[in-house]
Design a protein around this motif. Sequence first.
Motif, short mmCIF file in Angstrom:
data_model
loop_
_atom_site.label_atom_id
_atom_site.label_comp_id
_atom_site.label_asym_id
_atom_site.label_seq_id
_atom_site.Cartn_x
_atom_site.Cartn_y
_atom_site.Cartn_z
N ARG B 270 0.84 -1.21 0.00
CA ARG B 270 0.00 0.00 0.00
C ARG B 270 0.87 1.25 0.00
NH1 ARG B 270 -4.77 -0.72 4.31
NH2 ARG B 270 -4.84 -2.98 4.35
N ARG B 294 -15.27 -4.97 20.69
CA ARG B 294 -16.24 -5.65 19.82
C ARG B 294 -17.12 -4.62 19.11
NH1 ARG B 294 -21.58 -8.00 19.98
NH2 ARG B 294 -22.05 -7.22 22.07
N GLN B 298 -17.11 -4.40 15.11
CA GLN B 298 -18.35 -4.72 14.38
C GLN B 298 -18.99 -3.47 13.79
OE1 GLN B 298 -20.71 -7.19 17.04
NE2 GLN B 298 -19.42 -8.97 16.65
N GLY B 299 -18.66 -2.31 14.35
CA GLY B 299 -19.13 -1.05 13.77
C GLY B 299 -18.23 -0.54 12.66
N HIS B 300 -17.20 -1.33 12.30
CA HIS B 300 -16.28 -0.99 11.21
C HIS B 300 -15.57 0.34 11.46
CE1 HIS B 300 -17.78 -4.43 9.06
NE2 HIS B 300 -19.01 -4.02 9.32
N GLN B 356 -7.60 11.30 6.85
CA GLN B 356 -8.21 9.99 7.11
C GLN B 356 -7.98 9.58 8.56
OE1 GLN B 356 -6.11 7.67 4.20
NE2 GLN B 356 -7.91 7.48 2.88
N ARG B 359 -10.17 11.52 10.88
CA ARG B 359 -11.56 11.14 10.83
C ARG B 359 -11.80 9.76 11.42
NH1 ARG B 359 -14.48 11.81 5.21
NH2 ARG B 359 -14.09 9.58 5.14
N ASP B 363 -14.03 8.63 14.73
CA ASP B 363 -15.04 7.56 14.72
C ASP B 363 -14.78 6.52 15.80
OD1 ASP B 363 -16.31 8.68 12.59
OD2 ASP B 363 -15.53 7.27 11.10
N PRO B 450 -14.53 -9.14 13.00
CA PRO B 450 -15.92 -8.97 13.39
C PRO B 450 -16.43 -10.12 14.27
CG PRO B 450 -15.65 -8.38 11.09
CD PRO B 450 -14.32 -8.94 11.56
#
Lengths: 537, 537
Positions: B270, B294, B298-300, B356, B359, B363, B450
Amino acid sequence: VSREPDRMRWWGWAEPDAPLDVSAAGEELLRREIGLGDGETPPVALEDVRLPDPRPLPELGAVEVRQDREARVRHAAGRSYPDLVRLRTGDGSGAPDAVVLPAGEDEVAAVLAACDSAGVAVVPFGGGTSVVGGVEALRGSHSAAIALDLARLDSLTVDRASLPATMGAGLAGRRAEARLQGRGLTLGHFPQSFEFGTIGGYVATRSAGQASTGYGRVDEMVLGARCLAPAGVLEAKPVPATAAGPSLLQLLVGSEGAFGAITEATLAVRPLPSARRYEGWSFRSFEEGCEAFRAMEQGHVSPDVARLSDVDETRMAMAMSSHGGLAERLGRAYLGSRGHGQGCIAIVGWEGEEDQVARRAADTRRVLRAQGGLALGERPGRAWLRARYLGPYQRDELLGRGAFAETLETATSWSNLRRLHDAVADTLRSALAARGTPALVACHVSHLYPSGASLYFTFLARAQPGEELEQWAVAKRAAMEAIVATGGTITHHHAVGHDHAEWLRAEIGELGVEALRAVKERLDPRGIMNPGKLLAA
Amino acid sequence: VSREPDRMRWWGWAEPDAPLDVSAAGEELLRREIGLGDGETPPVALEDVRLPDPRPLPELGAVEVRQDREARVRHAAGRSYPDLVRLRTGDGSGAPDAVVLPAGEDEVAAVLAACDSAGVAVVPFGGGTSVVGGVEALRGSHSAAIALDLARLDSLTVDRASLPATMGAGLAGRRAEARLQGRGLTLGHFPQSFEFGTIGGYVATRSAGQASTGYGRVDEMVLGARCLAPAGVLEAKPVPATAAGPSLLQLLVGSEGAFGAITEATLAVRPLPSARRYEGWSFRSFEEGCEAFRAMEQGHVSPDVARLSDVDETRMAMAMSSHGGLAERLGRAYLGSRGHGQGCIAIVGWEGEEDQVARRAADTRRVLRAQGGLALGERPGRAWLRARYLGPYQRDELLGRGAFAETLETATSWSNLRRLHDAVADTLRSALAARGTPALVACHVSHLYPSGASLYFTFLARAQPGEELEQWAVAKRAAMEAIVATGGTITHHHAVGHDHAEWLRAEIGELGVEALRAVKERLDPRGIMNPGKLLAA
């Protein structure tokens, strides 16, 4: 096995909910470019399908066995073009001697044991949607063959904390999805076979759905699987990840019934998205669109669904859906004025929570615009969503009109994508033109990865009555040879089956095939499992 | 093979850049909880290592062969606790009869052919960092054994458009990363063995790095690989994805030299991130932290690195790094006042472009806060980054002080995580307490998926002089039995080697082992490849 109301036609896909009109512009295109006429070539009646007399079978105790005409015909073929030609013309030579419907894993084991002793071939059967000759009942060196229909293995349990669902192999994708959605979850696996394909079939064929760019392929979703082989039970227990040697799980995924019958699989599921947004975009050229998709994927701002039609697919899609209205003519004029008159259409779609979708869409759009893309709004996106499973219905329609219609797919690196695209499209056109049946060859880029993408080809020509199978074989061989010579994979998501078996050697080498054959011999010493598929050549 | 300046000690890891001070609080903790004294147990001198006389070898032509003491000792063992005990006490019984250094794939093939004819075992050797007994030269039923050191296979080429890098198996991770970074790229694979581990070793052991939550595991990064087996060449060509049957690639990944020697691999790379941010967080309890992780995964909205220490690891880390200053005492008072006095520390880190990172961090933080997390700022994150590769250096230090220090790891679903954590920690504590050597057992959650996560245990006790190997075996067996009984995988990223081979059956079943053995027999009919590892039991 009741599949109403979504039951397949025995000779094709299913009854469409609404008539499938081809627009006047589409009719004109088909007439002009492939010379399609007005003739009708309907399928024979079910009673007229020629079926071999059933061979003797071992005693299967309490397991349900069906040998009636309809059951045998319904398990005689997948849904490739040659499958459909054979069914429509009444060639039932691919029918099994019986259809066996085990009620659970114990019955699967009993059937395998009986068939192993008696030397009877076993063809595991899910939705019967294979387009690579995966399910016809080839007997190999065996006395008889049964279809092992796994429809009754349709359990579903969910671990809500960890989000995997463990599902029976025979559970249809559509039913799995409905049951998951009832609990606020989704698998996110939407292949074109979604209405009939099964969980076991997905795993056995290494399936990828239309939204795989976002949700991943089945081989990425799968956490565990159980497979019953003649030699015993194979179980890759569901774990998030492991370093315990070579992957048994990834040996079962893609095994296509040749090692045993997959009875159960555990796949990651997700919360059901509350919002989704699908849009159309236009690019001045296929190259420009490919570069935009590459930039988007490598910049980690891809949507969940991403498809870019080449010039021919764009032209075909526009003609087929055109109804000549003023709005459409204005739309075309607008594209023309922006230099997109001969361009390529893309569909991009995001799913998730409202705010995530909005933000991800903004990120994607920024890249697409910077790469020359022109936003066409939600209307083309909604149209794509409505039509996403219609391909096989349209094919039934076209075959009834005397057309030869087939699809095939591959994948390669971004740097090799254009070369592979041209090689396959050119060879399909020449091979079919050389037979006097000029072809329309359309392609889209989909299923994006940082390192490359898949290419999905649709090709149409006039069928050559009585020579349909030869016509298909010539085109298919030409395409496969171009794929192998140009460095594409022999299949990105259709699997190997019978039709790609002879090219598996080109994909993984002679010794690679030998390694898989060694596994088969250990698990299935008498070679009863799905003979003639995968490792056949 | 020159590895200066990052050359390994023959008896351990490498010379640290700076002295590794243990704080007074740390000393006190080790004294109080495991009874560590002031004794010193230095390694023997190289000249005093007891080496078996070299057995006769086949003629290897122009290939470089070394049989000097240092070369043999340097290839005698990996870096598990029993490996280190054997080396430090002068037990060189794991040394190969020779170290062979092929200059390219042709020479690898020639060496394999000669050894196959002569019945000489071949142990592929990368960085020698195995912690599961993967590289000692077991002879099996063979007359002699060589270490096949792949250090000279160190090529690197990049496809800039598609972003895979094709690398020689012997290229060290650190060197690969330096060369990639010189071109503005990164592999993003940072296992604790980063300084010495090689590309081939990563692939052969199904490695996962510290940033695998974001960058993925090696089995997810790998696109293709070449493996030379006694029976010939296996090549999984690099493609973005394929449905061409069971995965040959995922059969080579994790094959640990038992099928052949991996000579080359193609991995996704990358763009090098321009920004990174690492932070510490605190949770009131391990449960609270697990739930937060978790929800985040799971909320990405996971970061690239995510690690949550349990209460004991938090306590140990705080003591070891504490220097008793006012700031620290105030920090503890603050945590105490917020109800985090007995809590758990987490490290989270994001890498990418500046905006990025900002942000994504926002999150992640939103979720961590909603789950009860308390932000501790960048200081703990920077401290973790500085210390990320120090574990093996510290272990050398502890062993020199008379400690028994080992790590092991597993993975399971979120719903089973706490149960597995407690089962393993409790059993390690009881097993070692029963020998009169009470243990400190620390654990962290890392490598998030996940569906679950890995658990990484570190345990410390007083070593039992002269009984170190038995002490280790008792603790290891107790832990492995607890893992198997509680549904964890036998290894999440350390691989199988010799030490886990007897539990592979518990992981993939008897028939699963048989399937892999069938592959081995086809590829390596005389069983010369790395005998005693992976499929040994």
